[in-house]
Design a protein around this motif. Structure first.
Motif, PDB file in Angstrom:
ATOM      1  N   GLY A   1       0.774  -1.231   0.000  1.00 48.86           N
ATOM      2  CA  GLY A   1       0.000   0.000   0.000  1.00 48.86           C
ATOM      3  C   GLY A   1       0.807   1.283   0.000  1.00 48.86           C
ATOM      4  N   ARG A   2       2.113   1.198  -0.182  1.00 52.40           N
ATOM      5  CA  ARG A   2       2.933   2.413  -0.225  1.00 52.40           C
ATOM      6  C   ARG A   2       3.139   2.936  -1.638  1.00 52.40           C
ATOM      7  N   ALA A   3       2.723   2.154  -2.645  1.00 50.77           N
ATOM      8  CA  ALA A   3       2.898   2.552  -4.043  1.00 50.77           C
ATOM      9  C   ALA A   3       1.749   1.972  -4.856  1.00 50.77           C
ATOM     10  N   VAL A   4       1.579   2.508  -6.048  1.00 52.06           N
ATOM     11  CA  VAL A   4       0.646   1.917  -6.994  1.00 52.06           C
ATOM     12  C   VAL A   4       1.324   0.662  -7.532  1.00 52.06           C
ATOM     13  N   ALA A   5       0.580  -0.408  -7.635  1.00 51.96           N
ATOM     14  CA  ALA A   5       1.128  -1.648  -8.191  1.00 51.96           C
ATOM     15  C   ALA A   5       0.189  -2.137  -9.283  1.00 51.96           C
ATOM     16  N   ALA A   6       0.757  -2.433 -10.436  1.00 51.57           N
ATOM     17  CA  ALA A   6       0.014  -3.036 -11.543  1.00 51.57           C
ATOM     18  C   ALA A   6       0.614  -4.414 -11.751  1.00 51.57           C
ATOM     19  N   VAL A   7      -0.166  -5.448 -11.480  1.00 48.20           N
ATOM     20  CA  VAL A   7       0.337  -6.818 -11.489  1.00 48.20           C
ATOM     21  C   VAL A   7      -0.308  -7.594 -12.640  1.00 48.20           C
ATOM     22  N   GLU A   8       0.478  -7.807 -13.704  1.00 43.73           N
ATOM     23  CA  GLU A   8      -0.002  -8.623 -14.818  1.00 43.73           C
ATOM     24  C   GLU A   8       0.024 -10.088 -14.393  1.00 43.73           C
ATOM     25  N   TRP A   9      -0.993 -10.825 -14.804  1.00 48.22           N
ATOM     26  CA  TRP A   9      -1.189 -12.224 -14.416  1.00 48.22           C
ATOM     27  C   TRP A   9      -1.361 -12.313 -12.900  1.00 48.22           C
ATOM     28  N   GLY A  10      -1.988 -11.288 -12.335  1.00 49.26           N
ATOM     29  CA  GLY A  10      -2.184 -11.195 -10.892  1.00 49.26           C
ATOM     30  C   GLY A  10      -3.092 -12.253 -10.303  1.00 49.26           C
ATOM     31  N   GLU A  11      -3.846 -12.943 -11.156  1.00 46.61           N
ATOM     32  CA  GLU A  11      -4.685 -14.031 -10.645  1.00 46.61           C
ATOM     33  C   GLU A  11      -3.824 -15.153 -10.063  1.00 46.61           C
ATOM     34  N   ARG A  12      -2.533 -15.120 -10.315  1.00 43.53           N
ATOM     35  CA  ARG A  12      -1.623 -16.136  -9.776  1.00 43.53           C
ATOM     36  C   ARG A  12      -1.184 -15.831  -8.343  1.00 43.53           C
ATOM     37  N   LEU A  13      -1.556 -14.661  -7.825  1.00 41.30           N
ATOM     38  CA  LEU A  13      -1.186 -14.306  -6.453  1.00 41.30           C
ATOM     39  C   LEU A  13      -1.863 -15.245  -5.460  1.00 41.30           C
ATOM     40  N   PRO A  14      -1.150 -15.611  -4.405  1.00 42.58           N
ATOM     41  CA  PRO A  14      -1.771 -16.434  -3.358  1.00 42.58           C
ATOM     42  C   PRO A  14      -2.875 -15.642  -2.642  1.00 42.58           C
ATOM     43  N   GLU A  15      -3.826 -16.336  -2.087  1.00 42.02           N
ATOM     44  CA  GLU A  15      -4.897 -15.713  -1.309  1.00 42.02           C
ATOM     45  C   GLU A  15      -4.298 -14.911  -0.153  1.00 42.02           C
ATOM     46  N   GLY A  16      -4.946 -13.814   0.176  1.00 48.11           N
ATOM     47  CA  GLY A  16      -4.555 -13.053   1.358  1.00 48.11           C
ATOM     48  C   GLY A  16      -3.529 -11.956   1.133  1.00 48.11           C
ATOM     49  N   TYR A  17      -3.031 -11.775  -0.087  1.00 43.74           N
ATOM     50  CA  TYR A  17      -2.042 -10.730  -0.350  1.00 43.74           C
ATOM     51  C   TYR A  17      -2.668  -9.346  -0.401  1.00 43.74           C
ATOM     52  N   LEU A  18      -3.963  -9.263  -0.718  1.00 47.37           N
ATOM     53  CA  LEU A  18      -4.582  -7.977  -1.016  1.00 47.37           C
ATOM     54  C   LEU A  18      -5.805  -7.701  -0.159  1.00 47.37           C
ATOM     55  N   THR A  19      -6.020  -6.405   0.126  1.00 47.60           N
ATOM     56  CA  THR A  19      -7.236  -6.008   0.821  1.00 47.60           C
ATOM     57  C   THR A  19      -7.978  -4.916   0.054  1.00 47.60           C
ATOM     58  N   ASP A  20      -7.272  -4.006  -0.594  1.00 51.09           N
ATOM     59  CA  ASP A  20      -7.878  -2.898  -1.330  1.00 51.09           C
ATOM     60  C   ASP A  20      -7.270  -2.903  -2.730  1.00 51.09           C
ATOM     61  N   TYR A  21      -8.071  -3.304  -3.734  1.00 56.82           N
ATOM     62  CA  TYR A  21      -7.502  -3.466  -5.069  1.00 56.82           C
ATOM     63  C   TYR A  21      -8.593  -3.415  -6.131  1.00 56.82           C
ATOM     64  N   VAL A  22      -8.155  -3.294  -7.369  1.00 58.13           N
ATOM     65  CA  VAL A  22      -9.047  -3.305  -8.523  1.00 58.13           C
ATOM     66  C   VAL A  22      -8.619  -4.443  -9.430  1.00 58.13           C
ATOM     67  N   THR A  23      -9.566  -5.275  -9.841  1.00 58.80           N
ATOM     68  CA  THR A  23      -9.262  -6.269 -10.865  1.00 58.80           C
ATOM     69  C   THR A  23      -9.595  -5.646 -12.218  1.00 58.80           C
ATOM     70  N   VAL A  24      -8.723  -5.890 -13.182  1.00 57.91           N
ATOM     71  CA  VAL A  24      -8.929  -5.385 -14.539  1.00 57.91           C
ATOM     72  C   VAL A  24      -8.763  -6.588 -15.464  1.00 57.91           C
ATOM     73  N   CYS A  25      -9.877  -7.041 -16.038  1.00 55.91           N
ATOM     74  CA  CYS A  25      -9.878  -8.233 -16.888  1.00 55.91           C
ATOM     75  C   CYS A  25     -10.034  -7.819 -18.346  1.00 55.91           C
ATOM     76  N   PHE A  26      -9.149  -8.302 -19.186  1.00 56.43           N
ATOM     77  CA  PHE A  26      -9.107  -7.947 -20.603  1.00 56.43           C
ATOM     78  C   PHE A  26      -9.546  -9.145 -21.434  1.00 56.43           C
ATOM     79  N   GLU A  27     -10.448  -8.903 -22.372  1.00 59.73           N
ATOM     80  CA  GLU A  27     -10.894  -9.940 -23.285  1.00 59.73           C
ATOM     81  C   GLU A  27     -10.741  -9.427 -24.715  1.00 59.73           C
TER      82      GLU A  27
END
Length: 155
Positions: A100-126
């Protein structure tokens, strides 16, 4: 949830810029979608909206895994495509990047383990066609909701 159809890379980048311009505090973006769906183009716009200088090249960190950019807010651009194990992610220091100290843009972020995030935006591209993309953004947490409301009111 916000759904947008972009009809060019320029429109995808402009959406990212609008989101970056709406940020007044750090937030994490979890980007998912097939290769070539527009994730990096969106991050280029996000960087522009964060005031990261135009001469700074924002490219996919597929091999470096993490790129850092300084602007109005600091941006970590992370690509988890090549990582498969949770231990590999821990070795990257993702907990510190996503604290939470910086903006983070995580590509392929669905691979993150559960519990890493509390306040976030999912952006799904089709991918809809060679030029069209369906982009769905969903907010999880108060900060994320505020940003999406701001972006939606600007449209």
């Amino acid at each position: 949830m916000t759904r947008v159809i972009t009809r060019s890379a320029q429109e995808t980048r402009a959406l990212g810029k609008a989101v970056g311009s709406a940020l007044d505090a750090p937030l994490t973006f979890i980007l998912s979608g097939d290769l070539g769906s527009g994730k990096t183009v969106f991050v280029q716009g996000l960087a522009e909206g964060l005031g990261i200088p135009g001469e700074t090249e924002v490219t996919s960190p597929s091999f470096a895994l993490i790129h850092e950019h300084s602007g109005r807010l600091f941006l970590f651009h992370v690509d988890l495509y090549r990582l498969e194990k949770e231990s590999e992610m821990e070795d990257l220091g993702l907990e510190e990047i996503l604290d939470g100290r910086a903006v983070a843009a995580v590509e392929w972020g669905e691979r993150l383990p559960e519990g890493y995030l509390t306040d976030y935006v999912t952006v799904c591209f089709e991918i809809l066609s060679d030029t069209e993309r369906r982009i769905e953004m969903a907010a999880y947490g108060a900060g994320a909701e505020t940003v999406l409301k701001t972006v939606n009111s600007d449209e």
